[in-house]
Design an enzyme around this catalytic site. Structure first.
Site, PDB file in Angstrom:
ATOM      1  CG  ASN A  13     -18.190  15.891   3.788  1.00 44.66           C
ATOM      2  OD1 ASN A  13     -18.049  16.584   2.784  1.00 44.66           O
ATOM      3  ND2 ASN A  13     -19.374  15.453   4.191  1.00 44.66           N
ATOM      4  CD1 TRP A  14     -12.435  19.504   3.560  1.00 45.86           C
ATOM      5  CD2 TRP A  14     -11.898  20.877   1.857  1.00 45.86           C
ATOM      6  NE1 TRP A  14     -11.070  19.610   3.523  1.00 45.86           N
ATOM      7  CE2 TRP A  14     -10.708  20.441   2.484  1.00 45.86           C
ATOM      8  CE3 TRP A  14     -11.817  21.742   0.768  1.00 45.86           C
ATOM      9  CZ2 TRP A  14      -9.445  20.854   2.051  1.00 45.86           C
ATOM     10  CZ3 TRP A  14     -10.556  22.146   0.334  1.00 45.86           C
ATOM     11  CH2 TRP A  14      -9.395  21.707   0.977  1.00 45.86           C
ATOM     12  CE  LYS A  15     -20.645  18.053   6.480  1.00 50.15           C
ATOM     13  NZ  LYS A  15     -21.566  18.033   7.602  1.00 50.15           N
ATOM     14  CG  HIS A  99     -23.131  13.473   4.072  1.00 48.92           C
ATOM     15  ND1 HIS A  99     -24.000  14.380   4.629  1.00 48.92           N
ATOM     16  CD2 HIS A  99     -22.042  13.430   4.888  1.00 48.92           C
ATOM     17  CE1 HIS A  99     -23.454  14.868   5.732  1.00 48.92           C
ATOM     18  NE2 HIS A  99     -22.259  14.308   5.907  1.00 48.92           N
ATOM     19  CD  GLU A 101     -24.522  17.859   5.547  1.00 48.77           C
ATOM     20  OE1 GLU A 101     -23.730  18.020   4.605  1.00 48.77           O
ATOM     21  OE2 GLU A 101     -24.200  18.003   6.746  1.00 48.77           O
ATOM     22  CD  GLU A 171     -20.961  11.478   8.564  1.00 46.70           C
ATOM     23  OE1 GLU A 171     -19.869  11.990   8.805  1.00 46.70           O
ATOM     24  OE2 GLU A 171     -21.785  11.988   7.779  1.00 46.70           O
ATOM     25  N   GLY A 177     -22.926  18.492  12.647  1.00 48.71           N
ATOM     26  CA  GLY A 177     -22.959  19.956  12.647  1.00 48.71           C
ATOM     27  C   GLY A 177     -23.697  20.540  13.839  1.00 48.71           C
ATOM     28  CB  SER A 217     -20.074  17.148  16.617  1.00 49.00           C
ATOM     29  OG  SER A 217     -21.187  17.825  16.062  1.00 49.00           O
ATOM     30  N   GLY A 238     -16.425  16.917   9.377  1.00 52.93           N
ATOM     31  CA  GLY A 238     -16.967  18.078   8.673  1.00 52.93           C
ATOM     32  C   GLY A 238     -16.232  19.338   9.093  1.00 52.93           C
ATOM     33  N   GLY A 239     -16.861  20.113   9.971  1.00 52.92           N
ATOM     34  CA  GLY A 239     -16.347  21.426  10.374  1.00 52.92           C
ATOM     35  C   GLY A 239     -14.861  21.449  10.720  1.00 52.92           C
TER      36      GLY A 239
HETATM   37  P1  13P Z   1     -19.461  17.821  11.410  1.00 55.50           P
HETATM   38  O1  13P Z   1     -18.111  17.240  11.766  1.00 55.50           O
HETATM   39  O2  13P Z   1     -19.401  19.247  10.977  1.00 55.50           O
HETATM   40  O3  13P Z   1     -20.478  17.546  12.467  1.00 55.50           O
HETATM   41  O4  13P Z   1     -19.941  17.017  10.108  1.00 55.50           O
HETATM   42  C1  13P Z   1     -19.872  15.636  10.096  1.00 55.50           C
HETATM   43  C2  13P Z   1     -20.165  15.169   8.747  1.00 55.50           C
HETATM   44  O5  13P Z   1     -21.272  15.285   8.254  1.00 55.50           O
HETATM   45  C3  13P Z   1     -19.061  14.571   7.968  1.00 55.50           C
HETATM   46  O6  13P Z   1     -19.524  13.990   6.807  1.00 55.50           O
END
Ligand code: 13P
Length: 257
Positions: A13-15, A99, A101, A171, A177, A217, A238-239
């Site tokens: 998930n590149w956000k 998600h 967020e 999640e 994050g 994470s 994510g990251g």
């Molecule tokens: P991180 O891996 O950056 O914690 O993000 C997880 C996430 O929200 C994937 O959708």
């Protein structure tokens, strides 16, 4: 229960990251690294503006492309929104929905997640539906209540044959994050609980076949331990999905898990 009856899916998930040239470069770096992966579905969920570039850059590879949201109406006066049909027509296969967020910053509710999931399914997309508790909810010992409620509401009125096309991403919001990963045992506990809820709703065969990812994470170091768990069928990353070597390590961990 048998882990081999279901597909492991590692989705990035590149956000809100990467311009088009950056997206192209990342996918072109990633493609040869994951080309021999057989048992894991590799997905990159990119910003809307990168979809066309990403589809082009991954043509003929084993990387699938997803979006990070879609609206629940087919078309109309919804300024700034993108419909499921628009994504499907481009060749997009997956879409992340609900998600945390989106729930936290954009007023997404279980009701709209449910509507978006139905719209995505109707268009022929594969939804990756995110659920997870806040830190406060975990501290109050209501994680299972929160998750059970999300499963009930997010999949309300979605029949088993449609649910079979969905992935659930567990999640925990406190792990996203923050560098604070759930332990493999914590992830397993909730993913097993999710599967038990699915069994109640859809029966054992559907629950056993459901892909349930962990997200929060997850990285090259902790992935192997997480995906080795019986009920953890991959991850939503994510990251670490923004770096091809790190993402590849996670994909390989799932292939071996
Ligand atoms: P991180 O891996 O950056 O914690 O993000 C997880 C996430 O929200 C994937 O959708």
């Amino acid at each position: 229960m048998n882990k081999s009856v279901r597909k492991a899916v590692i989705a990035g998930n590149w956000k809100m990251n990467k311009t088009r040239p950056e997206a192209k470069a990342l996918l072109e770096e990633l493609a040869p690294m994951v080309k021999d992966i057989k048992t894991v579905e590799v997905v990159a969920c990119v910003p809307f503006t990168n979809l066309e570039t990403a589809l082009e850059a991954t043509k003929g590879t084993n990387i699938k492309i997803g979006a990070q949201n879609c609206h629940f109406e087919k078309s109309g006066a919804f300024t700034g929104e993108i419909s499921a049909d628009m994504l499907k027509e481009m060749g997009v296969e997956y879409v992340v929905l609900g998600h945390s967020e989106r729930r936290q910053y954009f007023g997404e509710t279980d009701e709209t997640v449910n509507k978006r999931t139905k719209a995505a399914l109707a268009a022929g997309l594969k939804p990756i539906v995110c659920v997870g508790e806040l830190l406060w909810e975990r501290e109050c010992n209501i994680t299972e209540e929160v998750i059970a409620r999300q499963i009930k509401l997010d999949f309300y009125d979605i029949p088993a044959e449609d649910f079979a096309k969905c992935i659930i991403a567990y999640e925990p919001v406190w792990a996203i994050g923050t560098g604070k990963t759930a332990t493999a045992d914590q992830a397993e506990e909730v993913c097993a609980f999710i599967r038990a809820q699915l069994e109640k709703k859809y029966g054992k065969a559907v629950a056993d076949a459901a892909t349930i990812q962990y997200g929060g994470s997850m990285n090259a170091k902790n992935a192997a331990e997480l995906v080795a768990k019986e009920n953890v069928d991959g991850g939503l990353i994510g990251g670490a999905s923004l770096k091809a070597p790190d993402f590849t390590e996670i994909v390989k961990a799932a292939e071996n898990g």
